[in-house]
Design a protein around this motif. Structure first.
Motif, mmCIF file in Angstrom:
data_model
loop_
_atom_site.group_PDB
_atom_site.id
_atom_site.type_symbol
_atom_site.label_atom_id
_atom_site.label_comp_id
_atom_site.label_asym_id
_atom_site.label_seq_id
_atom_site.Cartn_x
_atom_site.Cartn_y
_atom_site.Cartn_z
ATOM 1 N N GLY A 280 0.821 -1.209 0.000
ATOM 2 C CA GLY A 280 0.000 0.000 0.000
ATOM 3 C C GLY A 280 0.857 1.261 0.000
ATOM 4 N N SER A 281 1.892 1.274 0.825
ATOM 5 C CA SER A 281 2.744 2.468 0.920
ATOM 6 C C SER A 281 3.522 2.713 -0.370
ATOM 7 C CB SER A 281 3.745 2.315 2.062
ATOM 8 O OG SER A 281 3.068 2.060 3.239
ATOM 9 N N LEU A 282 4.019 1.628 -0.964
ATOM 10 C CA LEU A 282 4.768 1.781 -2.224
ATOM 11 C C LEU A 282 3.849 2.307 -3.329
ATOM 12 C CD1 LEU A 282 7.035 -1.394 -2.293
ATOM 13 C CD2 LEU A 282 7.791 0.988 -2.219
ATOM 14 N N ALA A 283 2.583 1.846 -3.316
ATOM 15 C CA ALA A 283 1.627 2.340 -4.315
ATOM 16 C C ALA A 283 1.381 3.833 -4.121
ATOM 17 C CB ALA A 283 0.321 1.557 -4.215
ATOM 18 N N VAL A 284 1.301 4.264 -2.871
ATOM 19 C CA VAL A 284 1.111 5.708 -2.607
ATOM 20 C C VAL A 284 2.321 6.497 -3.116
ATOM 21 C CG1 VAL A 284 0.887 7.469 -0.804
ATOM 22 C CG2 VAL A 284 -0.451 5.366 -0.649
ATOM 23 N N LEU A 285 3.521 5.981 -2.858
ATOM 24 C CA LEU A 285 4.732 6.671 -3.341
ATOM 25 C C LEU A 285 4.676 6.846 -4.860
ATOM 26 C CD1 LEU A 285 7.920 5.156 -1.635
ATOM 27 C CD2 LEU A 285 6.845 7.352 -1.198
ATOM 28 N N ARG A 286 4.293 5.774 -5.555
ATOM 29 C CA ARG A 286 4.248 5.834 -7.022
ATOM 30 C C ARG A 286 3.158 6.784 -7.498
ATOM 31 N NH1 ARG A 286 5.346 -0.551 -8.703
ATOM 32 N NH2 ARG A 286 7.394 -0.645 -7.725
ATOM 33 N N ALA A 287 2.005 6.740 -6.825
ATOM 34 C CA ALA A 287 0.899 7.625 -7.233
ATOM 35 C C ALA A 287 1.247 9.092 -6.958
ATOM 36 C CB ALA A 287 -0.376 7.229 -6.497
ATOM 37 N N LEU A 288 1.941 9.346 -5.854
ATOM 38 C CA LEU A 288 2.353 10.726 -5.545
ATOM 39 C C LEU A 288 3.268 11.251 -6.646
ATOM 40 C CD1 LEU A 288 3.212 10.576 -1.725
ATOM 41 C CD2 LEU A 288 1.427 11.984 -2.767
ATOM 42 N N HIS A 289 4.159 10.392 -7.084
ATOM 43 C CA HIS A 289 5.106 10.814 -8.113
ATOM 44 C C HIS A 289 4.405 10.984 -9.453
ATOM 45 C CE1 HIS A 289 8.634 10.090 -10.922
ATOM 46 N NE2 HIS A 289 8.871 11.240 -10.317
ATOM 47 N N HIS A 290 3.582 10.008 -9.801
ATOM 48 C CA HIS A 290 2.939 10.009 -11.107
ATOM 49 C C HIS A 290 1.903 11.125 -11.235
ATOM 50 C CE1 HIS A 290 -0.180 8.548 -14.001
ATOM 51 N NE2 HIS A 290 0.899 8.425 -14.734
ATOM 52 N N SER A 291 1.064 11.286 -10.207
ATOM 53 C CA SER A 291 -0.056 12.222 -10.373
ATOM 54 C C SER A 291 0.245 13.619 -9.831
ATOM 55 C CB SER A 291 -1.315 11.661 -9.712
ATOM 56 O OG SER A 291 -1.138 11.591 -8.324
ATOM 57 N N ALA A 292 1.199 13.740 -8.915
ATOM 58 C CA ALA A 292 1.439 15.061 -8.314
ATOM 59 C C ALA A 292 2.890 15.521 -8.435
ATOM 60 C CB ALA A 292 1.035 15.032 -6.840
ATOM 61 N N GLY B 17 8.199 11.011 -2.314
ATOM 62 C CA GLY B 17 8.024 10.724 -0.895
ATOM 63 C C GLY B 17 9.039 9.720 -0.404
ATOM 64 N N ARG B 18 9.028 9.503 0.877
ATOM 65 C CA ARG B 18 9.884 8.490 1.493
ATOM 66 C C ARG B 18 9.066 7.713 2.504
ATOM 67 N NH1 ARG B 18 15.634 8.474 1.597
ATOM 68 N NH2 ARG B 18 16.461 9.860 0.025
ATOM 69 N N LEU B 19 9.546 6.530 2.841
ATOM 70 C CA LEU B 19 8.827 5.690 3.789
ATOM 71 C C LEU B 19 9.484 5.747 5.157
ATOM 72 C CD1 LEU B 19 8.135 2.421 1.733
ATOM 73 C CD2 LEU B 19 6.728 4.477 1.963
ATOM 74 N N LYS B 20 8.638 5.951 6.147
ATOM 75 C CA LYS B 20 9.091 5.806 7.527
ATOM 76 C C LYS B 20 8.605 4.452 8.016
ATOM 77 C CE LYS B 20 7.165 7.663 11.240
ATOM 78 N NZ LYS B 20 6.742 8.562 12.315
ATOM 79 N N TRP B 21 9.528 3.634 8.520
ATOM 80 C CA TRP B 21 9.149 2.280 8.898
ATOM 81 C C TRP B 21 8.020 2.281 9.920
ATOM 82 C CZ3 TRP B 21 8.765 -0.833 13.146
ATOM 83 C CH2 TRP B 21 8.665 -2.193 12.888
ATOM 84 N N PRO B 22 7.015 1.391 9.839
ATOM 85 C CA PRO B 22 6.978 0.359 8.817
ATOM 86 C C PRO B 22 6.408 0.839 7.480
ATOM 87 C CG PRO B 22 5.187 0.038 10.377
ATOM 88 C CD PRO B 22 5.987 1.202 10.887
#
Lengths: 173, 278
Positions: B94-106, B110-115
């Motif tokens: 889910g988090s990786l999908a958000v990262l990709r969508a943030l990049h693609h659409s906006a 972004g970066r991930l904070k564990w977890p």
């Protein structure tokens, strides 16, 4: 350093969770070690620091050591405080509720909330018994059959291993 | 949330056989759970979306703030016919999908904070929570829930969240509608869920390079009333956090990273941002 000093050091070591103490002062070097050395745990133990407090040196917070995973020999103090320490005779009909993964055991849906179940509760198939969390995957563990909770073996918010028995349920209860 | 507008931008695959778009719901996760209760394995891939959640929640029942028209709440119903621990990396999917969508659409990185919190500029823009029900070894339903802040201005967040939370708008991203973001998110999510269920370690590998932590950063990981303190030593193939504590590297499976201090000059700037955002 005299005999009294050494006795004091021994007393300090005994009260602590240290396995070894080495001190060099005024040309004298002394090394105290617990014998036999404690068996190494299968995985390194967690060093916990009370929330909001300043960071003490890890070795000065022995009371904060979390109980080791079930496969490790528990420290006597932890065993006394843990419900897992009880050696109740089990009825043959009792069912075990096991953890489906490595994670953390929670008895209630939120901090401070009532636990899902208590010992003596009558439960129905499909009822939530506890939560096992692993990296924001919250697994509600459901009861597989009607019965009565006869034993809960894990403390709230403690780590559990894959296949670890969490509770005993008596379907005939 | 305009369903027709969304479907112009997303062609349903296995993900989206059922699509529900709501203006407001108590919780998209609960709605997806209801679908699983009603339909069982036939609910696999159902998507529930809402512009507003009146009872949205995060880990341990913490409220997730999602007022109408400012963000997206999206939940996916999934059916796991394998062992329960197969799903352990779904939150990361889910988090990786958000990262990709943030990049693609906006256009945002972004970066991930564990977890699996998604940060932009050191502040949280999205949260992911997966809930499952397990009964012995039987197949079970799962709900993957994602909340994303899109159009929030600072005053839209409660005061106590302002120093930790951000939105696509606040982070300077391109303007994006809920429909466009949801479409972008589902396109990214579909292969990541499949990968996550088949090969969790591959997902962890994909996430390498996206973590907000640098090796040697000193992290506090809070769990309940206790804090584990150690140096970041990486992410294990099962997604657990590796922390070096008192000379030993250990795997941490739960908790929140609450504080980060730089472990090297190179990591300093990032860690300062992280500290403000955690």
């Amino acid at each position: 350093m005299n005999l009294q000093d050494i006795q004091k050091l021994i007393a300090m070591l005994e009260k602590s969770n240290l396995s070894e103490l080495e001190l060099e002062t005024g040309g004298t070097k002394i090394r105290l070690s617990r014998c036999p050395a404690p068996a190494p745990a299968p995985s390194p133990q967690f060093v916990m620091i009370p929330s909001g407090g300043q960071a003490p040196a890890p070795q000065s917070a022995p009371q904060g050591l979390a109980p080791p995973p079930s496969s490790a020999a528990p420290a006597p103090a932890a065993a006394d405080a843990s419900p897992a320490a009880s050696h109740r005779a089990r009825a043959a009909s009792e069912e075990e509720v096991k953890s489906p993964m490595v994670g953390t055991f929670y008895r209630s849906p939120a901090p401070g909330a009532e636990p899902f179940v208590k010992v003596g509760d009558r439960v129905r198939k499909g009822q939530t018994l506890c939560i096992i969390e692993a990296m924001k995957l919250m697994n509600e563990i459901e009861c597989e059959s009607d019965g009565v909770i006869v034993e809960i073996l894990t403390e709230n918010a403690q780590p559990v291993e894959y296949g670890e028995v969490l509770m005993h349920i008596d379907p005939a209860g | 949330m305009n369903r027709a507008l969304f479907l112009k931008q997303y062609s349903p695959t296995w993900l989206g056989q059922i699509i529900e778009c709501h203006q407001s719901l108590p919780s998209t996760n609960n709605q997806a759970r209801d679908l699983l209760d009603q339909l069982g394995s036939a609910a696999h891939g159902a998507v529930v979306m809402a512009e507003e959640q009146t009872g949205g929640r995060g880990r341990h029942g913490r409220p997730w703030h999602s007022p109408r028209g400012l963000g997206l709440a999206l939940s996916v119903a999934l059916w796991n016919d394998g062992p329960a621990d197969r799903a352990v990396c779904l939150p990361l999917a889910g988090s990786l999908a958000v990262l990709r969508a943030l990049h693609h659409s906006a256009g945002l990185r972004g970066r991930l904070k564990w977890p699996n919190d998604v940060l932009v500029g050191g502040k949280k823009v999205s949260g992911v929570l997966v809930e499952s029900r397990v009964q012995g070894g039987r197949p079970s339903g799962l709900v993957l829930g994602i909340g994303v802040n899109l159009l929030h201005r600072e005053e839209d967040f409660p005061e106590d969240l302002r120093s930790f939370a951000t939105s696509v708008r606040l982070a300077g991203g391109r303007p994006v509608t809920e429909e466009a973001f949801a479409a972008s998110l589902l396109v990214a999510l579909s292969p990541l869920i499949e990968e996550g269920l088949m090969n969790p370690a591959a997902l962890v590998e994909m996430a390498s390079g996206t973590w907000a932590h640098e090796p040697g950063d000193l992290l506090d990981v809070s769990s309940g009333e206790e804090i584990l303190r150690g140096a970041f030593a990486g992410i294990a193939p099962d997604g657990s956090l590796l922390l070096k504590v008192d000379g030993h590297v250990q795997a941490v499976h739960h908790g929140d990273v609450t504080r980060v201090r730089p472990g090297s000059p190179r990591a300093g700037m990032l860690a300062k941002e992280e500290k403000r955002g955690s």
